[in-house]
Design an enzyme around this catalytic site. Structure first.
Site, short mmCIF file in Angstrom:
data_model
loop_
_atom_site.label_atom_id
_atom_site.label_comp_id
_atom_site.label_asym_id
_atom_site.label_seq_id
_atom_site.Cartn_x
_atom_site.Cartn_y
_atom_site.Cartn_z
N ASP A 46 0.95 -1.38 0.01
CA ASP A 46 -0.17 -0.07 0.07
C ASP A 46 0.89 1.24 0.10
O ASP A 46 0.46 2.38 0.12
CB ASP A 46 -0.99 -0.09 1.25
N GLU A 48 3.21 2.14 2.12
CA GLU A 48 3.73 2.61 3.71
C GLU A 48 5.18 2.01 3.65
O GLU A 48 5.57 0.84 3.16
CB GLU A 48 3.00 2.33 4.52
N LYS A 202 16.19 39.73 -10.21
CA LYS A 202 15.35 39.01 -10.53
C LYS A 202 13.92 39.40 -10.01
O LYS A 202 14.04 39.62 -8.82
CB LYS A 202 15.58 37.50 -10.16
N ARG A 204 10.15 37.22 -9.35
CA ARG A 204 9.18 36.24 -9.62
C ARG A 204 7.96 36.46 -9.38
O ARG A 204 7.51 36.86 -8.47
CB ARG A 204 9.88 35.12 -8.92
N THR A 236 14.38 30.68 -14.12
CA THR A 236 15.35 31.76 -13.71
C THR A 236 16.57 31.54 -14.67
O THR A 236 16.91 32.89 -15.01
CB THR A 236 15.76 31.54 -12.21
C1 R5P Z 1 15.56 30.97 -5.67
O1 R5P Z 1 15.93 32.07 -5.34
C2 R5P Z 1 17.00 30.10 -6.11
O2 R5P Z 1 18.22 30.71 -5.69
C3 R5P Z 1 16.80 29.63 -7.57
O3 R5P Z 1 17.25 30.98 -8.48
C4 R5P Z 1 15.56 28.92 -7.86
O4 R5P Z 1 14.93 28.14 -6.97
C5 R5P Z 1 15.54 28.54 -9.26
O5 R5P Z 1 13.97 28.20 -9.56
P1 R5P Z 1 13.59 28.01 -11.22
O6 R5P Z 1 14.55 27.06 -11.77
O7 R5P Z 1 12.14 27.32 -10.80
O8 R5P Z 1 13.49 29.40 -11.40
#
Ligand code: R5P
Length: 315
Positions: A46, A48, A202, A204, A236
């Site tokens: 299952d 576990e 950056k 996000r 990123t």
């Molecule tokens: C976040 O600040 C980390 O340093 C990486 O830049 C991040 O985790 C990369 O994530 P992704 O590949 O999804 O852009």
């Protein structure tokens, strides 16, 4: 005439490999750093988890070696493993986890959210006597002590294995971090190699929605290596590579410590015109070509020096 028998000194710790870390334990054992431990880890039909220690560890220092990417499949088994070793009489139960997951949610960004880094730290503190990990994602948390307190939690910086790789593959290339946080990865590598470095900016906006800007150096015509701790969706590095190319740089490679590679991440990075992506063996992946064994061996030795046995037991 035969000379005197040379006895190999007994390794200081017995190492137990979780399913995806057998190569690491074999490497550490081959170099004489650990003795390989015997145990059985399996799943019931299952799903576990089951763990049984199959050798005498009474009074011995033990270390569980675990690659903790995709952690939700692995964490409960890890806790069982720690309890099984402690119940079997191990003096110490340590954790060598080259990638420590759940550190990116280190704050309550929105009301009601769980702060996963704290939850993880609490679980590991209860189960183990100490840990060593490579390049933990520390952003708003300045160091592991802020998470783990006086419990031994060692950071092993990967720049010592990443810098020689870059020197061999892309001599003279400038090192660029995709965001401000990446200064901690870019600066020591560049210092070791004696090359220029900078970071970009950056933003996000979502899991797969990342924008990179910034123009801190004249990058026209320069060979550039992007460096980061984690590649997850690859967005990123994609955004950073596209930005660098727009500034006139040649992005000759990307290097990251932890190859999480969610979904189409590798394709995403390559589509941005990056010829080569290299990661460390902290996470197993086709791109993981930078060996972490020397780091892990050092980390284990340090851990054995610093940690003291935990007084709690599972029963
Ligand atoms: C976040 O600040 C980390 O340093 C990486 O830049 C991040 O985790 C990369 O994530 P992704 O590949 O999804 O852009």
């Amino acid at each position: 005439m035969m000379g005197p028998l040379v006895r190999t000194p007994t390794a200081r710790a017995v190492a137990f490999a979780t399913a995806t870390a057998t190569d690491l334990v074999e490497g550490l054992a081959a170099a004489g750093h650990v003795e390989t431990g015997a145990w059985m880890n399996r799943r019931f039909p299952d799903g576990e988890s089951y763990c049984r220690v199959e050798q005498d560890v009474r009074g011995r220092d033990t270390v569980v070696v675990a690659r903790l990417d995709r952690p939700d499949d692995k964490l409960f088994g890890l806790l069982l493993a720690a309890d099984a070793l402690r119940d079997a009489g191990a003096a110490r139960v340590l954790l060598l986890a080259p990638y420590l997951p759940y550190l990116r949610q280190d704050e309550r960004f929105h009301e009601g959210e769980a702060v996963s880094s704290r939850t993880l730290a609490r679980l590991l503190r209860q189960a183990f006597d100490g840990l060593a990990t490579i390049d933990p994602h520390l952003h708003r948390t300045p160091d592991l002590a802020h998470l783990f307190g006086d419990w031994p939690a060692l950071t092993l910086p990967a720049h010592s294995v990443i810098a020689p790789y870059i020197a061999e593959q892309w001599p003279g290339a400038m090192i660029v971090g995709p965001d401000e946080e990446a200064e901690q990865w870019a600066r020591p590598v560049a210092a070791t190699l004696g090359v220029d470095w900078c970071t970009l900016d950056k933003v996000r906006r979502g899991d797969r929605d990342v924008a990179v800007t910034g123009d801190t150096a004249d990058l026209r015509g320069r060979d550039v290596v992007l460096i980061d701790d984690i590649i997850s969706t690859g967005r990123t590095l994609m955004a950073a590579a596209e930005h660098l190319r727009a500034l006139g740089a040649r992005v000759v490679g990307c290097v990251a410590t932890h190859a999480l590679f969610a979904g189409d991440a590798m394709h995403t990075v390559r589509q941005a015109g990056v010829a080569e992506v290299a990661t460390t063996t902290a996470v197993r992946h086709d791109a993981s070509v930078i060996c972490t064994l020397p780091l892990l061996a050092t980390g284990l030795e340090q851990l054995l020096e610093t940690s003291t046995p935990c007084t709690t037991t599972s029963s």
